[in-house]
Design an enzyme around this catalytic site. Structure first.
Site, PDB file in Angstrom:
ATOM      1  CB  SER A 127      -0.900   0.007   1.238  1.00  0.00           C
ATOM      2  OG  SER A 127      -1.519   1.266   1.416  1.00  0.00           O
ATOM      3  CE1 TYR A 152      -4.394  -2.082   4.678  1.00  0.00           C
ATOM      4  CE2 TYR A 152      -3.665   0.136   4.113  1.00  0.00           C
ATOM      5  CZ  TYR A 152      -4.079  -1.128   3.728  1.00  0.00           C
ATOM      6  OH  TYR A 152      -4.181  -1.437   2.405  1.00  0.00           O
TER       7      TYR A 152
END
Length: 335
Positions: A127, A152
Site C-alpha cells: 500500500s 494498517y
C-alpha cells in the site's frame, strides 16, 4: 496458468479474476466474506464469473492455517496473488488486532503455502500508506519506509519484510505492489468516492478532511489490474547489481521486488469532488475538517520502475474514471 487469488470477492480481486479468466487462465478464488462492509456487494461481484468452468471459489479465512494448507494441497496453484487483507487506515485505529490476524498471521500462512508447494511467483498487495511520515515526493520505492502512521501501514510494511525473508531463504520469487488510492466500478463502500456519491445523491453533507487540501494519486481499477497482470507474468528476479553498502530498498540479492502502481498524477481532493459533482449533476454540501489521525497529507507515486521494467503506465484520467463509477453506481443501485 493456474492462479490462486485471495480476496477474490473483493474490489481488486474480483476484477483481476475476470481478466485472468478472459485470457484463459484457471482461477481459484478464496475469500472469508466478512462484514467489514456490506457482504452483498461481494456476492454480486462474484456473480459475474462464478459460473465460469475455469473458476473455483473457496470460503476460507487467511487466518485459518489448516484451511489455507488444504487449498494449496487440493488445487496446486502455480502462482498466487494475495489481495485479501483487513483494509482501511481509519478502521485500524479502532480495531488494531483484526489487522494482525489477517495481514500478519494470514500472510504468513500464504507464504508457507507458497514455500511448501514451490509457487512460481507470489504477487501481493502492499500500500502507498507504507510511506507514512515520508515527505519527499513523489514517493519512490528507492526510499526507505520506516515510519508508518497506522497499524494498517505497519502491517503492509511487515508483509514486504516477511516476503523478503521467504524470497531469501527459499528462493521464492515475490513482488510487492504498493497501490495508490484505487477507485472505480464495484469499489469498496468504505472508500471516499462511494461515500461521497451516496451522500450527494441523498442530499446529505460530506465530511472532507484536511479541508480538502490533501492530494491523492487516484488510480483506476482497470489500470491496477493491468499492472498486476504484467508483473504476475514476469516473476521477480534477484538484482545482480545489488550493493549491501548502498542497498536499494526496492530489490535484493533475493528474487524480491517492490513496485508502486499509481497514476503518477496526484489530484487535490476538492478537484476530485468537483469532478464527482459534474458527473452526478449535483452539488455537494461540505463539512471541512482537519486531517485525521493516521492519514498523510499527500500521495504521489514515482512509477519509473514500472515503466522501465514493464513498459507500463496507468492511463485513465480521474474525470473519466469518476464518470465510469457514477454510471455503474446509478445502474447498480437503480438511482
Amino acid at each position: 496458468m493456474k492462479v490462486l487469488i485471495t480476496g477474490a470477492a473483493g474490489f481488486i480481486g474480483s476484477s483481476l479474476a475476470i481478466r485472468l479468466l478472459n485470457r484463459g487462465d484457471t482461477v481459484i478464488g478464496i475469500d472469508n466474506h466478512n462484514n467489514y462492509y456490506d457482504p452483498k456487494i461481494k456476492e454480486d461481484r462474484l456473480s459475474r464469473f462464478t459460473l465460469n468452468p475455469s473458476y473455483t471459489h473457496v470460503r476460507v479465512d487467511l487466518a485459518d492455517r489448516r484451511g489455507i494448507e488444504e487449498v494449496f494441497s487440493n488445487f496446486k496453484p502455480e502462482c498466487v496473488v494475495n489481495l485479501a487483507a483487513q483494509a482501511g487506515v481509519r478502521y485500524s485505529i479502532e480495531n488494531p488486532l483484526s489487522y494482525i490476524d489477517s495481514n500478519i498471521v494470514g500472510f504468513a500462512h500464504i507464504l508457507e503455502g507458497c514455500r511448501n508447494h514451490k509457487i512460481a511467483h507470489l504477487v501481493y498487495a502492499s500500500s502507498s500508506s507504507v510511506y507514512g511520515a515520508n515527505t519527499k515526493i513523489p514517493f519512490s520505492v528507492k526510499n526507505n519506509v520506516d515510519h508508518p502512521l497506522s497499524l494498517y501501514a505497519a502491517s503492509k510494511k511487515a508483509n514486504e519484510l516477511m516476503a523478503h525473508t521467504y524470497s531469501n531463504l527459499y528462493d521464492l520469487p515475490t513482488s510487492g505492489l504498493r497501490f495508490f488510492t484505487v477507485y472505480g466500478p464495484w469499489g469498496r463502500p468504505d472508500m471516499a468516492l462511494f461515500k461521497f456519491t451516496k451522500s450527494i445523491l441523498t442530499g446529505e453533507p460530506i465530511e472532507v478532511y484536511n479541508f480538502g487540501k490533501h492530494k491523492r494519486d487516484f488510480t483506476y481499477i482497470d489500470d491496477i489490474v493491468e499492472g498486476i497482470i504484467r508483473i504476475l507474468d514476469k516473476p521477480a528476479t534477484s538484482n545482480s547489481g545489488w550493493n549491501s553498502n548502498m542497498p536499494d530498498p526496492s530489490s535484493s540479492i533475493a528474487p524480491w521486488r517492490i513496485y508502486n502502481i499509481g497514476c503518477n498524477e496526484p489530484v487535490e481532493l476538492l478537484d476530485f469532488i468537483i469532478a464527482l459533482e459534474n458527473a452526478l449533476g449535483k452539488k455537494a454540501e461540505k463539512i471541512l475538517l482537519p486531517l485525521q489521525s493516521g492519514d498523510v497529507p499527500d500521495t504521489y507515486a514515482n512509477i519509473d520502475d514500472l515503466i522501465d521494467q514493464f513498459q507500463y503506465k496507468p492511463i485513465t484520467k480521474y474525470q473519466e474514471g469518476i464518470g465510469n463509477f457514477v454510471r455503474w453506481y446509478r445502474k447498480y443501485y437503480n438511482i
